[in-house]
Design a protein around this motif. Structure first.
Motif, PDB file in Angstrom:
ATOM      1  N   ILE A   3       0.863  -1.183   0.000  1.00 25.02           N
ATOM      2  CA  ILE A   3       0.000   0.000   0.000  1.00 25.02           C
ATOM      3  C   ILE A   3       0.897   1.229   0.000  1.00 25.02           C
ATOM      4  CG2 ILE A   3      -1.745   1.306   1.260  1.00 25.02           C
ATOM      5  CD1 ILE A   3      -2.732  -1.394   2.385  1.00 25.02           C
ATOM      6  N   ARG A   4       0.655   2.107  -0.955  1.00 27.42           N
ATOM      7  CA  ARG A   4       1.449   3.324  -1.044  1.00 27.42           C
ATOM      8  C   ARG A   4       0.607   4.530  -0.626  1.00 27.42           C
ATOM      9  NH1 ARG A   4      -0.199   1.729  -5.846  1.00 27.42           N
ATOM     10  NH2 ARG A   4      -1.142   3.214  -7.265  1.00 27.42           N
ATOM     11  N   ASN A   5       1.302   5.535  -0.137  1.00 23.61           N
ATOM     12  CA  ASN A   5       0.655   6.768   0.282  1.00 23.61           C
ATOM     13  C   ASN A   5       1.025   7.864  -0.697  1.00 23.61           C
ATOM     14  OD1 ASN A   5      -0.678   8.720   1.761  1.00 23.61           O
ATOM     15  ND2 ASN A   5       0.979   9.012   3.200  1.00 23.61           N
ATOM     16  N   ALA A   9      -1.136  18.721  -0.589  1.00 24.09           N
ATOM     17  CA  ALA A   9      -1.184  19.781   0.415  1.00 24.09           C
ATOM     18  C   ALA A   9      -2.361  19.630   1.383  1.00 24.09           C
ATOM     19  CB  ALA A   9      -1.251  21.137  -0.272  1.00 24.09           C
ATOM     20  N   SER A  10      -3.513  19.196   0.890  1.00 21.94           N
ATOM     21  CA  SER A  10      -4.693  19.146   1.752  1.00 21.94           C
ATOM     22  C   SER A  10      -5.264  17.748   1.932  1.00 21.94           C
ATOM     23  CB  SER A  10      -5.779  20.066   1.192  1.00 21.94           C
ATOM     24  OG  SER A  10      -6.191  19.605  -0.084  1.00 21.94           O
ATOM     25  N   GLY A  11      -4.584  16.741   1.427  1.00 18.91           N
ATOM     26  CA  GLY A  11      -5.085  15.381   1.577  1.00 18.91           C
ATOM     27  C   GLY A  11      -4.293  14.413   0.748  1.00 18.91           C
ATOM     28  N   GLY A  12      -4.857  13.255   0.561  1.00 19.77           N
ATOM     29  CA  GLY A  12      -4.154  12.257  -0.227  1.00 19.77           C
ATOM     30  C   GLY A  12      -4.945  10.981  -0.346  1.00 19.77           C
ATOM     31  N   ARG A  13      -4.199   9.898  -0.586  1.00 20.05           N
ATOM     32  CA  ARG A  13      -4.856   8.614  -0.717  1.00 20.05           C
ATOM     33  C   ARG A  13      -3.871   7.491  -0.406  1.00 20.05           C
ATOM     34  NH1 ARG A  13      -5.577   6.102  -6.470  1.00 20.05           N
ATOM     35  NH2 ARG A  13      -3.439   6.176  -7.229  1.00 20.05           N
ATOM     36  N   TYR A  14      -4.447   6.381   0.037  1.00 20.77           N
ATOM     37  CA  TYR A  14      -3.721   5.135   0.168  1.00 20.77           C
ATOM     38  C   TYR A  14      -4.185   4.290  -1.010  1.00 20.77           C
ATOM     39  CZ  TYR A  14      -3.170   6.905   4.893  1.00 20.77           C
ATOM     40  OH  TYR A  14      -2.887   7.696   5.972  1.00 20.77           O
ATOM     41  N   ALA A  15      -3.255   3.710  -1.731  1.00 23.35           N
ATOM     42  CA  ALA A  15      -3.626   2.962  -2.932  1.00 23.35           C
ATOM     43  C   ALA A  15      -2.814   1.679  -3.011  1.00 23.35           C
ATOM     44  CB  ALA A  15      -3.385   3.805  -4.179  1.00 23.35           C
ATOM     45  N   THR A  16      -3.419   0.681  -3.653  1.00 23.13           N
ATOM     46  CA  THR A  16      -2.734  -0.586  -3.878  1.00 23.13           C
ATOM     47  C   THR A  16      -3.197  -1.192  -5.189  1.00 23.13           C
ATOM     48  OG1 THR A  16      -2.153  -2.721  -2.885  1.00 23.13           O
ATOM     49  CG2 THR A  16      -4.432  -1.974  -2.583  1.00 23.13           C
ATOM     50  N   GLY A  17      -2.313  -1.890  -5.819  1.00 20.24           N
ATOM     51  CA  GLY A  17      -2.645  -2.616  -7.036  1.00 20.24           C
ATOM     52  C   GLY A  17      -2.679  -4.105  -6.730  1.00 20.24           C
ATOM     53  N   MET A  25      -8.207   4.510  -0.947  1.00 18.21           N
ATOM     54  CA  MET A  25      -8.940   5.156   0.139  1.00 18.21           C
ATOM     55  C   MET A  25      -8.422   6.586   0.174  1.00 18.21           C
ATOM     56  SD  MET A  25      -9.172   4.096   4.150  1.00 18.21           S
ATOM     57  CE  MET A  25     -10.369   2.803   3.773  1.00 18.21           C
ATOM     58  N   THR A  26      -9.326   7.556   0.029  1.00 20.40           N
ATOM     59  CA  THR A  26      -8.905   8.950  -0.010  1.00 20.40           C
ATOM     60  C   THR A  26      -9.217   9.638   1.313  1.00 20.40           C
ATOM     61  OG1 THR A  26     -10.995   9.699  -0.981  1.00 20.40           O
ATOM     62  CG2 THR A  26      -9.224   9.100  -2.510  1.00 20.40           C
ATOM     63  N   GLN A  53     -10.400  -3.732   3.595  1.00 25.78           N
ATOM     64  CA  GLN A  53     -10.010  -3.908   4.993  1.00 25.78           C
ATOM     65  C   GLN A  53      -8.532  -3.570   5.186  1.00 25.78           C
ATOM     66  OE1 GLN A  53     -11.712  -4.583   7.744  1.00 25.78           O
ATOM     67  NE2 GLN A  53      -9.909  -4.749   9.042  1.00 25.78           N
ATOM     68  N   ALA A  54      -7.689  -3.993   4.257  1.00 28.36           N
ATOM     69  CA  ALA A  54      -6.250  -3.701   4.342  1.00 28.36           C
ATOM     70  C   ALA A  54      -5.995  -2.198   4.247  1.00 28.36           C
ATOM     71  CB  ALA A  54      -5.490  -4.446   3.251  1.00 28.36           C
ATOM     72  N   LEU A  55      -6.732  -1.508   3.379  1.00 26.86           N
ATOM     73  CA  LEU A  55      -6.589  -0.058   3.261  1.00 26.86           C
ATOM     74  C   LEU A  55      -7.019   0.630   4.561  1.00 26.86           C
ATOM     75  CD1 LEU A  55      -7.936   0.446  -0.366  1.00 26.86           C
ATOM     76  CD2 LEU A  55      -5.572   0.799   0.380  1.00 26.86           C
ATOM     77  N   ALA A  56      -8.121   0.172   5.142  1.00 28.89           N
ATOM     78  CA  ALA A  56      -8.616   0.758   6.385  1.00 28.89           C
ATOM     79  C   ALA A  56      -7.613   0.552   7.519  1.00 28.89           C
ATOM     80  CB  ALA A  56      -9.973   0.163   6.745  1.00 28.89           C
ATOM     81  N   LEU A  57      -7.083  -0.646   7.637  1.00 32.91           N
ATOM     82  CA  LEU A  57      -6.098  -0.922   8.677  1.00 32.91           C
ATOM     83  C   LEU A  57      -4.840  -0.079   8.469  1.00 32.91           C
ATOM     84  CD1 LEU A  57      -5.197  -2.446  11.159  1.00 32.91           C
ATOM     85  CD2 LEU A  57      -4.468  -4.308   9.669  1.00 32.91           C
TER      86      LEU A  57
END
Length: 92
Positions: A3-5, A9-17, A25-26, A53-57
């Motif tokens: 999972i990468r972050n 400046a005001s937010g982001g996302r966790y993403a996975t392939g 998850m933004t 679930q993995a993104l949430a954790l």
């Protein structure tokens, strides 16, 4: 699962392939100590495989490490937080 972050400046996302599909998850950062998780997107091909679930954790662990709290506006994340009382140290 890797999972990468990606943060702006005001937010982001966790993403996975996974299996050629991307899930995310933004979040929005309201302050140095508060993040709002606002959306989770998992392609239909990945549903039921624990990707959301993995993104949430990952978000919870990032909050613990970073010393911030999470406000769960995303319905998926909010439901996960209700199922995991051990997350309540960082989820408002």
């Amino acid at each position: 699962m890797d999972i990468r972050n990606e943060e702006g400046a005001s937010g982001g996302r966790y993403a996975t392939g996974v299996e050629g599909h991307e899930a995310e998850m933004t979040y929005s950062r309201t302050s140095a100590k508060l993040v709002i998780v606002d959306h989770t997107a998992v392609p239909d091909a990945l549903r039921g495989k624990g990707v959301g679930q993995a993104l949430a954790l990952h978000a919870v662990e990032a909050a613990r490490t970073g010393g911030w709290k999470i406000i769960p506006l995303c319905p998926f994340f909010k439901a996960q937080a209700q199922r995991h009382p051990e997350w309540h140290d960082v989820v408002n």
